[in-house]
Design an enzyme around this catalytic site. Structure first.
Site, PDB file in Angstrom:
ATOM      1  CG  ASP A  57      -9.305   2.508  -1.593  1.00  0.00           C
ATOM      2  OD1 ASP A  57      -8.320   2.162  -2.271  1.00  0.00           O
ATOM      3  OD2 ASP A  57      -9.259   2.667  -0.359  1.00  0.00           O
ATOM      4  CG  ASP A 117      -2.353   0.431   0.869  1.00  0.00           C
ATOM      5  OD1 ASP A 117      -2.503   1.258  -0.047  1.00  0.00           O
ATOM      6  OD2 ASP A 117      -3.310  -0.010   1.543  1.00  0.00           O
TER       7      ASP A 117
END
Length: 325
Positions: free
Chosen positions: A141, A86
């Site tokens: 996202d 991430d």
């Protein structure tokens, strides 16, 4: 795949990541052995920053080699198979500087680990990700709505020419089964991800038997999954856009083509979408065998010229076309 929050908030006295005792009382190694004994693969998560996105566990920035060794050592039978990496709480340096550090560290272990670059499309990772990882997020996202899903598909399609075996565009996980969309919308969702050769990562609770039964015919459609896993590895593209009517198409192995007819209108009556052979890349006068992969039916005769379907808003048809004459 163990996503964010799998580790304790602090490293041990030697600087090693520690699995959360309350969640993994026997440790990750035991979990990995169990998962591999079932013929499955195991994924783990870290972050190219000081903390992960939840800010409840340490990131790997500055600890890349140590964490790579940890990930590689956590299994007696095989390896940790997958790392989602991430981008939260980083030091402000460019992803093209931070991400390759972990890649090199993992390669040094000598263990084959799939690297998923969760860089959110920040610095166009499709343009540099192939030499760093095996897939890269092209978008921010996703959420469980039609608007979010279809916009992610649009953003992802821009980079179709950069996907190839060993490196894939990733518009984020599948929302199929979470309840925010209709069945037709989820069929569109799964179809788009499949023809885009994007990772098919289930984002719903598979332990929820009711949800699993409700979507099994979607996520378990082997014909659609085979399109996603086709060895040619070419991502389908939009070949025609006529208002809310779209045609997505691309080649697959065996001189065949996948074609999606999409009615992306939000409201209104049913509409007819037509794909002509020369839109798809098939010689215009060819006779073509047509397989409907959601209906699991092959049309009884070879088709000339084009294929049409009439469908309600926010729905699609998905075909495999094989020229036969």
């Amino acid at each position: 795949h163990a996503d964010d929050c799998w580790a304790e908030k602090t490293r041990d006295c030697k600087g090693n990541l520690r699995p959360k005792k309350s969640t993994f009382p026997s440790g990750i190694k035991a979990v990995a052995d169990y998962v591999h004994s079932k013929g499955l693969k195991l994924g783990i998560y870290s972050d190219a920053g000081y903390y992960t996105c939840s800010k409840t566990q340490p990131g790997s920035l500055g600890y890349e080699e140590q964490d790579a060794q940890t990930f590689a050592s956590w299994n007696l039978l095989q390896d940790i198979d997958y790392l989602k990496y991430d981008n939260c709480f980083n030091d402000g340096s460019r992803p093209t500087v931070r991400y390759p550090v972990m890649t090199r560290a993992l390669m040094k272990t000598g263990r084959p680990i799939y690297i998923s670059l969760c860089e959110w499309g920040d610095l166009h990772p499709a343009e540099w990700g192939f030499n760093v990882g095996n897939s890269w997020r092209t978008t921010n996202d996703i959420s469980d709505t039609w608007e979010s899903m279809i916009s992610k598909a649009d953003e992802n399609e821009v980079y179709a020419h950069l996907a190839r075996p060993g490196g894939w565009n990733d518009p984020d996980m599948l929302e199929v089964g979470n309840g925010g969309m209709t069945e037709n919308e989820y069929v569109v969702h799964f179809s788009l991800w499949a023809i885009s050769k994007s990772p098919l990562l289930l984002g719903f609770d598979v332990a929820n038997a009711t949800a699993t039964r409700a979507v099994a015919h979607i996520v378990g459609n082997e014909e659609v999954i085979r399109i996603n896993q086709d060895p040619l590895g070419v991502q389908a593209k939009k070949v025609r856009m006529m208002g809310s009517r779209e045609i997505w198409a691309g080649p697959i192995s065996g001189y065949r083509f996948v074609v999606m007819l999409l009615n992306r209108a939000d409201t209104g009556d049913e509409d007819t979408v037509t794909a002509y052979w020369d839109d798809v890349g098939i010689p215009a006068k060819s006779l073509v065998e047509v397989r409907d992969v959601w209906e699991h039916k092959t049309l009884g005769r070879a088709v000339a010229g084009n294929i049409s379907a009439t469908m309600p808003p926010r729905s699609c048809k998905l075909y495999i076309l094989k020229p036969v004459g």
